[in-house]
Design a protein around this motif. Structure first.
Motif, mmCIF file in Angstrom:
data_model
loop_
_atom_site.group_PDB
_atom_site.id
_atom_site.type_symbol
_atom_site.label_atom_id
_atom_site.label_comp_id
_atom_site.label_asym_id
_atom_site.label_seq_id
_atom_site.Cartn_x
_atom_site.Cartn_y
_atom_site.Cartn_z
ATOM 1 N N ILE A 15 95.355 85.887 -34.419
ATOM 2 C CA ILE A 15 96.453 86.306 -33.491
ATOM 3 C C ILE A 15 96.074 87.301 -32.645
ATOM 4 O O ILE A 15 96.274 87.457 -31.417
ATOM 5 C CB ILE A 15 97.698 86.473 -34.370
ATOM 6 C CG1 ILE A 15 98.414 85.334 -35.087
ATOM 7 C CG2 ILE A 15 98.751 87.181 -33.514
ATOM 8 C CD1 ILE A 15 99.317 85.538 -36.137
ATOM 9 N N GLU A 16 95.476 88.396 -33.348
ATOM 10 C CA GLU A 16 95.222 89.685 -32.653
ATOM 11 C C GLU A 16 94.175 89.330 -31.563
ATOM 12 O O GLU A 16 94.083 89.928 -30.386
ATOM 13 C CB GLU A 16 94.585 90.758 -33.452
ATOM 14 C CG GLU A 16 94.272 92.087 -32.930
ATOM 15 C CD GLU A 16 93.058 92.261 -32.092
ATOM 16 O OE1 GLU A 16 92.786 93.093 -31.404
ATOM 17 O OE2 GLU A 16 91.808 91.459 -32.693
ATOM 18 N N ILE A 17 93.138 88.658 -31.930
ATOM 19 C CA ILE A 17 91.879 88.436 -30.825
ATOM 20 C C ILE A 17 92.353 87.436 -29.832
ATOM 21 O O ILE A 17 92.253 87.603 -28.617
ATOM 22 C CB ILE A 17 90.745 87.635 -31.776
ATOM 23 C CG1 ILE A 17 90.275 88.707 -32.851
ATOM 24 C CG2 ILE A 17 89.796 87.073 -30.688
ATOM 25 C CD1 ILE A 17 89.328 87.901 -33.589
ATOM 26 N N VAL A 18 93.137 86.409 -30.109
ATOM 27 C CA VAL A 18 93.820 85.336 -29.012
ATOM 28 C C VAL A 18 94.604 86.317 -28.180
ATOM 29 O O VAL A 18 94.613 85.696 -27.013
ATOM 30 C CB VAL A 18 94.438 84.153 -29.736
ATOM 31 C CG1 VAL A 18 95.154 83.020 -28.687
ATOM 32 C CG2 VAL A 18 93.435 83.540 -30.690
ATOM 33 N N ALA A 19 95.491 87.142 -28.667
ATOM 34 C CA ALA A 19 96.580 87.791 -27.827
ATOM 35 C C ALA A 19 95.679 88.710 -26.848
ATOM 36 O O ALA A 19 96.118 88.782 -25.645
ATOM 37 C CB ALA A 19 97.420 88.623 -28.588
ATOM 38 N N ARG A 56 102.216 78.902 -24.372
ATOM 39 C CA ARG A 56 100.952 77.706 -23.988
ATOM 40 C C ARG A 56 101.267 77.657 -22.421
ATOM 41 O O ARG A 56 102.077 76.937 -22.024
ATOM 42 C CB ARG A 56 101.029 76.640 -24.673
ATOM 43 C CG ARG A 56 100.564 76.636 -26.315
ATOM 44 C CD ARG A 56 101.500 77.727 -27.065
ATOM 45 N NE ARG A 56 100.929 77.569 -28.488
ATOM 46 C CZ ARG A 56 101.340 78.300 -29.508
ATOM 47 N NH1 ARG A 56 102.354 78.983 -29.255
ATOM 48 N NH2 ARG A 56 100.927 78.301 -30.677
ATOM 49 N N THR A 57 100.321 78.121 -21.585
ATOM 50 C CA THR A 57 100.309 77.949 -20.269
ATOM 51 C C THR A 57 98.852 77.107 -19.951
ATOM 52 O O THR A 57 98.127 77.141 -20.703
ATOM 53 C CB THR A 57 100.254 79.179 -19.506
ATOM 54 O OG1 THR A 57 99.085 79.896 -19.410
ATOM 55 C CG2 THR A 57 101.370 80.090 -20.135
ATOM 56 N N SER A 58 98.820 76.566 -18.411
ATOM 57 C CA SER A 58 97.586 76.051 -17.913
ATOM 58 C C SER A 58 96.431 77.029 -18.125
ATOM 59 O O SER A 58 95.310 76.762 -17.838
ATOM 60 C CB SER A 58 97.716 75.556 -16.633
ATOM 61 O OG SER A 58 98.285 76.461 -15.759
ATOM 62 N N HIS A 59 96.823 78.504 -17.969
ATOM 63 C CA HIS A 59 95.724 79.444 -17.753
ATOM 64 C C HIS A 59 95.479 80.133 -19.212
ATOM 65 O O HIS A 59 94.704 81.009 -19.513
ATOM 66 C CB HIS A 59 96.194 80.320 -17.028
ATOM 67 C CG HIS A 59 96.620 80.147 -15.657
ATOM 68 N ND1 HIS A 59 95.413 79.753 -14.742
ATOM 69 C CD2 HIS A 59 97.782 79.960 -14.820
ATOM 70 C CE1 HIS A 59 96.078 79.191 -13.601
ATOM 71 N NE2 HIS A 59 97.393 79.450 -13.768
ATOM 72 N N GLY A 60 95.909 79.358 -20.381
ATOM 73 C CA GLY A 60 95.587 79.949 -21.482
ATOM 74 C C GLY A 60 96.991 80.339 -22.482
ATOM 75 O O GLY A 60 98.042 79.921 -21.990
ATOM 76 N N LEU A 61 96.656 81.106 -23.662
ATOM 77 C CA LEU A 61 97.783 81.540 -24.498
ATOM 78 C C LEU A 61 98.220 82.787 -24.162
ATOM 79 O O LEU A 61 97.250 83.823 -23.926
ATOM 80 C CB LEU A 61 97.151 81.450 -25.768
ATOM 81 C CG LEU A 61 96.896 80.154 -26.367
ATOM 82 C CD1 LEU A 61 96.151 80.129 -27.910
ATOM 83 C CD2 LEU A 61 98.142 79.240 -26.221
ATOM 84 N N VAL A 62 99.358 83.181 -23.736
ATOM 85 C CA VAL A 62 99.781 84.412 -23.258
ATOM 86 C C VAL A 62 100.873 84.958 -24.481
ATOM 87 O O VAL A 62 101.816 84.398 -24.682
ATOM 88 C CB VAL A 62 100.661 84.153 -21.964
ATOM 89 C CG1 VAL A 62 101.357 85.483 -21.449
ATOM 90 C CG2 VAL A 62 99.715 83.522 -20.911
ATOM 91 N N PRO A 63 100.859 86.040 -24.905
ATOM 92 C CA PRO A 63 101.396 86.524 -26.013
ATOM 93 C C PRO A 63 102.830 86.938 -25.466
ATOM 94 O O PRO A 63 103.110 87.564 -24.381
ATOM 95 C CB PRO A 63 100.691 87.895 -26.322
ATOM 96 C CG PRO A 63 99.898 88.326 -25.407
ATOM 97 C CD PRO A 63 99.542 87.017 -24.636
#
Length: 316
Positions: A15-19, A56-63
């Motif tokens: 979670i931390e890395i993806v955010a 979940r967006t077209s540009h990636g995962l947005v926290p």
């Protein structure tokens, strides 16, 4: 008694890395799992917490806001864990793992690093040369030096230099330049990777913005430097990067007109991470060495410096 840790530590790390990075791939690489496994970590964590963590967006995962608020604490917590593990190994002060770009490494650092290692022989420099901004929260990276505006997610930056820049060229080319407008009469080297602004310098020099420049184009900054040294034309370059070649006469600054741009070289460390002695000493050395080099102080012997570095990954 309720479990104070409702989700596994690896899932929290994912979670931390993806955010922080906005994508699944960096977390998968660091955790040594597949992208699908990271996606499952996130989904199961959201189920156990009873809340969504990402949009979940077209540009990636947005926290989402709750995760954005908690992210600095998560990042600081993992940095503290890594520092603690490094302390257990007992070797964290003896090796400085540094990541830099190829131009900074080849045109400035490698010719001066012997000064740092001579002053601090107890510290070994391990250098990773890459154009990518590595994840500085990794245990095998202590700090990085990158060119830009210094505003990168999850890191704290200190400007070390490189904001001042101007045209440079070999002496025979400089002999053809009596005024800035003469740049239209000689080749002007185009560095496709450069972030320096010709329009800003042209404005300061009073050059007609409609005046056309033309010359060879390179997609590698080191080759563009070599092209200038080999008399192929005029190159715009940061003063600290051209200082050595100017000092030894391979390049000259034909107009002696330097401008300050909004970008520069920054020392970057993970936000919230304890600054160990080795990083502090390196930062203090940079604060002294960079201004000295820009003033034209000739670097020490070229032959010894490269042998004192552990070089890893020479990709641009």
């Amino acid at each position: 008694m309720p479990n104070p840790f409702p989700i596994p530590l690896n899932a929290v790390r994912a979670i931390e890395i993806v955010a922080r990075r906005g994508a699944l791939a960096p977390a998968a690489e660091e955790l040594g799992v597949t992208i699908g496994a990271v996606s499952q970590h996130l989904r199961r964590a959201e189920e156990r917490l009873g809340m969504e963590l990402f949009e979940r967006t077209s540009h990636g995962l947005v926290p989402l806001p709750a995760l954005r608020q908690a992210l600095p604490q998560l990042t600081a917590g993992f940095s503290a864990l890594q520092d603690g593990l490094a302390s257990l190994r007992g070797s964290e002060e003896g090796v400085l793992n540094l990541t830099v770009g190829s131009v900074f490494a080849s045109r400035w650092l490698i010719w001066r690093i012997n000064k740092f290692t001579t002053a601090h022989p107890e510290i070994e420099i391990r250098l990773t040369v890459t154009a990518a901004m590595l994840d500085l929260s990794r245990a095998d990276v202590d700090c990085g030096i990158r060119y830009g505006d210094g505003r990168w997610a999850g890191v704290t930056t200190t400007l070390i230099g490189g904001a001042a820049y101007q045209p440079v060229c070999a002496p025979p080319v400089a002999a053809l330049l009596k005024a800035p407008a003469d740049l239209a009469k000689v080749p002007v080297i185009q560095d496709q990777t450069s972030m320096l602004s010709w329009p800003l310098w042209r404005s300061a020099a009073g050059v007609d913005p409609e005046l056309k420049f033309a010359g060879p184009t390179y997609s590698d900054a080191s080759l563009a430097f070599d092209a200038a040294i080999s008399e192929q034309g005029v190159l715009i370059a940061a003063d600290m990067m051209s200082a050595d070649a100017v000092s030894d006469g391979r390049l000259v600054r034909p107009f002696a007109l330097s401008v300050e741009g909004p970008l520069g070289y920054w020392l970057a460390v993970t936000t919230g991470r304890r600054e160990p002695r080795k990083t502090r000493l390196f930062r203090e050395w940079l604060a002294q060495e960079v201004p000295a080099s820009v003033l034209g102080y000739v670097h020490q012997s070229r032959g010894s410096s490269a042998r004192q570095l552990g070089l890893v990954g020479q990709s641009e």
